[in-house]
Design a protein around this motif. Sequence first.
Motif, PDB file in Angstrom:
ATOM      1  N   MET A   1      -1.949   3.664  -0.806  1.00 18.96           N
ATOM      2  CA  MET A   1      -2.134   3.251   0.568  1.00 18.96           C
ATOM      3  C   MET A   1      -3.366   2.347   0.629  1.00 18.96           C
ATOM      4  SD  MET A   1      -2.532   5.659   3.877  1.00 18.96           S
ATOM      5  CE  MET A   1      -0.858   5.805   4.429  1.00 18.96           C
ATOM      6  N   ALA A   2      -3.283   1.284   1.365  1.00 17.35           N
ATOM      7  CA  ALA A   2      -4.358   0.303   1.414  1.00 17.35           C
ATOM      8  C   ALA A   2      -5.519   0.758   2.296  1.00 17.35           C
ATOM      9  CB  ALA A   2      -3.819  -1.020   1.920  1.00 17.35           C
ATOM     10  N   PHE A   3      -5.267   1.640   3.248  1.00 14.84           N
ATOM     11  CA  PHE A   3      -6.299   2.100   4.165  1.00 14.84           C
ATOM     12  C   PHE A   3      -6.400   3.613   4.091  1.00 14.84           C
ATOM     13  CE2 PHE A   3      -4.330  -1.684   5.951  1.00 14.84           C
ATOM     14  CZ  PHE A   3      -5.431  -2.510   6.072  1.00 14.84           C
ATOM     15  N   ARG A   4      -7.562   4.136   4.443  1.00 16.00           N
ATOM     16  CA  ARG A   4      -7.712   5.592   4.492  1.00 16.00           C
ATOM     17  C   ARG A   4      -6.882   6.129   5.652  1.00 16.00           C
ATOM     18  NH1 ARG A   4     -13.692   7.142   4.918  1.00 16.00           N
ATOM     19  NH2 ARG A   4     -12.628   9.047   5.403  1.00 16.00           N
ATOM     20  N   LEU A   5      -6.294   7.301   5.472  1.00 13.21           N
ATOM     21  CA  LEU A   5      -5.453   7.909   6.489  1.00 13.21           C
ATOM     22  C   LEU A   5      -6.217   8.104   7.794  1.00 13.21           C
ATOM     23  CD1 LEU A   5      -2.796   9.203   7.332  1.00 13.21           C
ATOM     24  CD2 LEU A   5      -3.591  11.331   6.298  1.00 13.21           C
ATOM     25  N   THR A   6      -7.466   8.529   7.715  1.00 10.73           N
ATOM     26  CA  THR A   6      -8.236   8.740   8.941  1.00 10.73           C
ATOM     27  C   THR A   6      -8.442   7.430   9.697  1.00 10.73           C
ATOM     28  OG1 THR A   6     -10.254   8.623   7.604  1.00 10.73           O
ATOM     29  CG2 THR A   6      -9.448  10.814   8.187  1.00 10.73           C
ATOM     30  N   ASP A   7      -8.634   6.316   8.986  1.00  7.61           N
ATOM     31  CA  ASP A   7      -8.811   5.019   9.645  1.00  7.61           C
ATOM     32  C   ASP A   7      -7.523   4.563  10.329  1.00  7.61           C
ATOM     33  OD1 ASP A   7     -11.436   4.939   8.800  1.00  7.61           O
ATOM     34  OD2 ASP A   7     -10.970   3.760   7.008  1.00  7.61           O
ATOM     35  N   VAL A   8      -6.395   4.777   9.667  1.00  5.23           N
ATOM     36  CA  VAL A   8      -5.107   4.386  10.245  1.00  5.23           C
ATOM     37  C   VAL A   8      -4.829   5.189  11.511  1.00  5.23           C
ATOM     38  CG1 VAL A   8      -2.614   4.370   9.873  1.00  5.23           C
ATOM     39  CG2 VAL A   8      -4.151   3.627   8.057  1.00  5.23           C
ATOM     40  N   LEU A   9      -5.027   6.496  11.447  1.00  9.14           N
ATOM     41  CA  LEU A   9      -4.782   7.332  12.621  1.00  9.14           C
ATOM     42  C   LEU A   9      -5.745   6.979  13.753  1.00  9.14           C
ATOM     43  CD1 LEU A   9      -4.137  10.736  10.860  1.00  9.14           C
ATOM     44  CD2 LEU A   9      -2.462   9.262  11.977  1.00  9.14           C
ATOM     45  N   ARG A  10      -6.998   6.667  13.423  1.00  8.94           N
ATOM     46  CA  ARG A  10      -7.966   6.264  14.449  1.00  8.94           C
ATOM     47  C   ARG A  10      -7.519   4.968  15.108  1.00  8.94           C
ATOM     48  NH1 ARG A  10     -12.476   4.970  11.658  1.00  8.94           N
ATOM     49  NH2 ARG A  10     -12.805   7.143  11.218  1.00  8.94           N
ATOM     50  N   TRP A  11      -7.039   4.019  14.316  1.00  5.26           N
ATOM     51  CA  TRP A  11      -6.605   2.741  14.860  1.00  5.26           C
ATOM     52  C   TRP A  11      -5.399   2.934  15.788  1.00  5.26           C
ATOM     53  CZ3 TRP A  11      -2.289  -0.349  14.834  1.00  5.26           C
ATOM     54  CH2 TRP A  11      -2.477  -1.634  15.323  1.00  5.26           C
ATOM     55  N   PHE A  12      -4.437   3.753  15.356  1.00  7.03           N
ATOM     56  CA  PHE A  12      -3.260   3.994  16.189  1.00  7.03           C
ATOM     57  C   PHE A  12      -3.612   4.708  17.481  1.00  7.03           C
ATOM     58  CE2 PHE A  12      -0.406   3.553  12.364  1.00  7.03           C
ATOM     59  CZ  PHE A  12       0.236   2.423  12.846  1.00  7.03           C
ATOM     60  N   SER A  13      -4.644   5.525  17.469  1.00  5.02           N
ATOM     61  CA  SER A  13      -4.982   6.273  18.674  1.00  5.02           C
ATOM     62  C   SER A  13      -5.950   5.543  19.586  1.00  5.02           C
ATOM     63  CB  SER A  13      -5.556   7.641  18.305  1.00  5.02           C
ATOM     64  OG  SER A  13      -6.803   7.474  17.674  1.00  5.02           O
ATOM     65  N   GLY A  14      -6.611   4.477  19.121  1.00  2.00           N
ATOM     66  CA  GLY A  14      -7.555   3.818  20.017  1.00  2.00           C
ATOM     67  C   GLY A  14      -7.941   2.420  19.633  1.00  2.00           C
ATOM     68  N   GLY A  15      -7.429   1.903  18.563  1.00  4.81           N
ATOM     69  CA  GLY A  15      -7.768   0.546  18.163  1.00  4.81           C
ATOM     70  C   GLY A  15      -9.148   0.439  17.562  1.00  4.81           C
ATOM     71  N   ASP A  16      -9.602  -0.769  17.379  1.00  8.02           N
ATOM     72  CA  ASP A  16     -10.894  -1.009  16.746  1.00  8.02           C
ATOM     73  C   ASP A  16     -12.064  -0.578  17.620  1.00  8.02           C
ATOM     74  OD1 ASP A  16      -9.696  -2.065  14.504  1.00  8.02           O
ATOM     75  OD2 ASP A  16      -9.711  -4.104  15.303  1.00  8.02           O
TER      76      ASP A  16
END
Length: 71
Positions: A1-16
């Motif tokens: 996976m290119a991104f950490r799972l926590t970063d992906v979930l954070r992005w999906f839940s609130g963006g940058d």
Amino acid sequence: MAFRLTDVLRWFSGGDAKEKPLFKNEKEAYDFCRNAYAKNGGVPAELRRSYEFYQKNFDDECDPELRLERH
């Protein structure tokens, strides 16, 4: 996976713009996903198709400069 799972979930839940992590660590994020998977009876078709698209197009060998010009 290119991104950490926590970063992906954070992005999906609130963006940058969201600074506070959604989960304390990778294990907590993994447990959340595993429990959601079990609760919902598996991966929805939309998520499966999105992941397959991501896998196929992850390394499309496109020059980053060209990507910027298209948008």
